[in-house]
Design an enzyme around this catalytic site. Sequence first.
Site, PDB file in Angstrom:
ATOM      1  N   ASP A 427     -73.674 -68.346 -48.372  1.00  0.00           N
ATOM      2  CA  ASP A 427     -74.317 -67.056 -48.094  1.00  0.00           C
ATOM      3  C   ASP A 427     -73.804 -66.021 -49.108  1.00  0.00           C
ATOM      4  O   ASP A 427     -72.873 -66.298 -49.872  1.00  0.00           O
ATOM      5  CB  ASP A 427     -73.912 -66.664 -46.666  1.00  0.00           C
ATOM      6  CG  ASP A 427     -74.629 -65.432 -46.152  1.00  0.00           C
ATOM      7  OD1 ASP A 427     -75.699 -65.084 -46.684  1.00  0.00           O
ATOM      8  OD2 ASP A 427     -74.112 -64.820 -45.186  1.00  0.00           O
ATOM      9  N   GLU A 430     -75.722 -63.486 -53.888  1.00  0.00           N
ATOM     10  CA  GLU A 430     -76.630 -62.791 -54.843  1.00  0.00           C
ATOM     11  C   GLU A 430     -75.881 -62.335 -56.093  1.00  0.00           C
ATOM     12  O   GLU A 430     -76.516 -62.310 -57.143  1.00  0.00           O
ATOM     13  CB  GLU A 430     -77.292 -61.595 -54.139  1.00  0.00           C
ATOM     14  CG  GLU A 430     -78.295 -62.015 -53.084  1.00  0.00           C
ATOM     15  CD  GLU A 430     -77.647 -62.619 -51.831  1.00  0.00           C
ATOM     16  OE1 GLU A 430     -76.502 -62.239 -51.536  1.00  0.00           O
ATOM     17  OE2 GLU A 430     -78.267 -63.456 -51.175  1.00  0.00           O
ATOM     18  N   ASP A 503     -82.355 -62.512 -44.220  1.00  0.00           N
ATOM     19  CA  ASP A 503     -82.292 -61.757 -42.962  1.00  0.00           C
ATOM     20  C   ASP A 503     -83.628 -61.143 -42.577  1.00  0.00           C
ATOM     21  O   ASP A 503     -83.884 -59.960 -42.798  1.00  0.00           O
ATOM     22  CB  ASP A 503     -81.219 -60.680 -43.079  1.00  0.00           C
ATOM     23  CG  ASP A 503     -79.842 -61.297 -43.244  1.00  0.00           C
ATOM     24  OD1 ASP A 503     -79.669 -62.484 -42.885  1.00  0.00           O
ATOM     25  OD2 ASP A 503     -78.938 -60.602 -43.742  1.00  0.00           O
TER      26      ASP A 503
HETATM   27  O1  MIG Z   1     -73.469 -59.683 -44.050  1.00  0.00           O
HETATM   28  O2  MIG Z   1     -72.545 -64.518 -42.045  1.00  0.00           O
HETATM   29  O3  MIG Z   1     -78.077 -63.860 -44.195  1.00  0.00           O
HETATM   30  O4  MIG Z   1     -77.689 -65.549 -42.026  1.00  0.00           O
HETATM   31  O5  MIG Z   1     -75.581 -64.920 -40.260  1.00  0.00           O
HETATM   32  C1  MIG Z   1     -74.124 -60.631 -43.265  1.00  0.00           C
HETATM   33  C2  MIG Z   1     -73.230 -63.578 -41.324  1.00  0.00           C
HETATM   34  C3  MIG Z   1     -73.683 -61.994 -43.675  1.00  0.00           C
HETATM   35  C4  MIG Z   1     -75.963 -62.828 -43.811  1.00  0.00           C
HETATM   36  C5  MIG Z   1     -76.800 -64.048 -43.648  1.00  0.00           C
HETATM   37  C6  MIG Z   1     -76.902 -64.405 -42.192  1.00  0.00           C
HETATM   38  C7  MIG Z   1     -75.502 -64.625 -41.644  1.00  0.00           C
HETATM   39  C8  MIG Z   1     -74.649 -63.370 -41.864  1.00  0.00           C
HETATM   40  N1  MIG Z   1     -74.613 -63.038 -43.285  1.00  0.00           N
END
Ligand code: MIG
Length: 818
Positions: A427, A430, A503
Amino acid sequence: MEENKELINNIITKETIEAPIQHLNNPVTDIKPIVKKYLSPVQSVTTAGNKFFFADGDAKVEIRVVSDEIIRVRLAPHGVFLDDFSYAVPVVDQKVTTFKFEELPDHYAISTNTVTCKVQKDDFHISFTDNLNHKVMSEDATPMHWEENIEFGGYYVYATKKCGAEENFYGLGDKSGNMNLRGRHFQNWNTDAYSFGWDQDPLYRTIPFYVGVNEQAAYGIFFDNTFRSYFDFGREDNSKTSFWADGGELQYYYIHGPHMMDVVKRYQTLTGTHPMPPKWALGYHQCRWSYYPEKKVKEIADGFRSRNIPCDAIYLDIDYMDGYRCFTWNKSHFPDPKRMIKELANDGFKTVVMIDPGIKVDDNYWVFKEGKENNYFCRRSDDYFMEGHVWPGRCQFPDFTNPTVREWWGNLYKELVDIGVAGVWNDMNEPAVFGSGTFPNDVRHNYDGYRGSHRKAHNVYGMQMVRSTYDGLKKLMRNKRPFTITRAGYSGMQRYGCVWTGDNVATWEHLKIGNIQCQRMSVSGVPFCGTDIGGFSGEPDPELFTRWIQLGTFSPFMRAHSAGDTAEREPWSFGEPYTSINRTYIELRYRLLPYLYSVFWEHHRYGFPILRPLVMLEQENISNGYRQDEFTFGDKILVCPVLEQGAASRMVYLPKGKWYNFWTHEILTGESEHSIATPLDHMPLFVRAGSVIPEYPVMQYVGEKDVDEVLLNVYFSDYEVNSFLFEDHGDTFAYEQDIYSEKKFSVKGTQYGLTIEQTRSGLYTPNYELYNYNIVGLPFNVNKITVDDHEITDYTLDERNCLRFKSNKNFTTIKIYN
Ligand code: MIG
């Protein structure tokens, strides 16, 4: 006209003074005029094998024949090309049958056996023509041009092509609006876009590849440039399509069609396909931010098994870690992760854990210490470390564009693999940083030895992270197929993992966005894609959740996920009748697994996308240019999701041919629209006449039971149709050594009989012995059935008038007679 002439004169005098261009997110603050330079007339040409160099005295253009259908163009404003290195395209040259080069009075021509690239002498316009019908598929509207970048060096680089009056555009991967890109402007800069909206841009991923469909013929352009890039599809000027970038090289691939499917498949020959996923990864996945402690995880797992709702994977989001330190465990929530994972595995659940790029600055934390000692973290231009706040607090970030760092990071998964973790979810890559959004431009990257600032590396950072994860897991799992998911990526990311769309929100609009997004990813070379079923933030009402499960059944990646501040969101959370309907669809997913797995193989091996929008099936039908709800799942099942609240029916367009209503077996004729009832338990699904759809028995998870017979649903047709069934171990790379079984079924019927033929290839033999046939839609009464000339007397007609019988799986010809 006068004006046009003036423009052309300006162009050929090479320098034009224009008003400053506003670079989005990079506003030009001082109002000095910007000097755009254009290629001037061609002065010389040199050739070297499959490369052709054209010069205007200063600038140089390389045209390279990549394959019979792919040609690459590069521009060097002062004659010096940049390093020929790409994360998207590992190997540029493919097989070329033959090509030739000619000089004509007004242009040069490089032709393969399918396409001709012309370079116009007087204005340096480049065009691509189909050799068969001499149709110009893509043509410059102005010569390639550039602008010096005083602040960073290099150039802003631009290409502007003519845009047909009726031309439509598709692709670009991760965009959230309508499928057809015509009339819109886009930019690519991987962005953590929490709760993004319709048409919000940019989002998480960068796929600078589009398909143009003009006068019923398709071609593709892949602008392989990792800098912030921009596309304009006839918005600024209705007659022009442009693409440009803040830096790097003007380098693009022209990909010939004429079918959209050809273009996408050829794009995948450049950027690769998805490796075969472990079979369990095609099951249903349950996720939440976060399931903890262990007791909660177990409760969810039991919730599935006690209700007989199939599920293969359960996810641990960031809270499993110790203070969000990657590769650690919160021992009060998870005192013995190895035992827990083992217990879950015994119950048929794979455990997937999240790993983020931000490493907590903490000298008592081994990952940070190793990274620091080895100089693995990114630095700013003046050598400070790149620091930013993310979940763990103050963090530093590995430079995943450094091969040594990727190797190190890949090995960090050792302990997770040893304790039985089956998949990893990357995650925030980016990369996302609280406050500032991402890294500043001056951060330096290794870029596999080719060096670059964050301007160049930003859009590939996430892809290189998941690459390191995938490669590491592959090594550690001793050649078992890894399962990886990434949020960010760049063209070619499909070689390393699947994606979820980020999200999203629990609204009906997001159900529509997600439907288009997955189709768009699919035609953009990223086949294994899914949305957070139910919507990440916000609360879905029960109907929305059920409609989303229905759509998700036909998303290549099927996972429900939700943010922590929402109500619990499991398939049973909304009570009846929703639980039962949700179960029916999740079961359908498991029934169709051998079909989906075979479709995946067709992707992996031959580059076919898994989801195929209507326009891809029938680009010649103009009205499909704007149809975007429906798609086929593989090439046999047409999916028409219900996207409106309270919809009692929906209009469905069926492509050419005959289609069976999956639920009622009613036969409908294509190339027409039909109104189909959509009670809550009913998402319209159609099967192409002539299809053989293989089914496994419903299981609570992949591999729960041995399959002892495979159900073959055969849909009568009076024209011949081929279907495929691919099977193998399901979790190894033996398929690379041809250890798999590929079966082809040909079905052909008449008023008096039906013939099914099977051919088999490959070195793998599935364990089951029997096929159990379900023959749908026979237009005659059955008098005799033979399997390889032996008569079968043991057959029945079931309550739906389907013919049922069984045979050995090794048959060659089955005949059913009137
Ligand atoms: O700042 O890990 O898109 O699927 O549950 C949020 C927590 C960080 C973003 C991801 C989401 C995930 C969440 N993450």
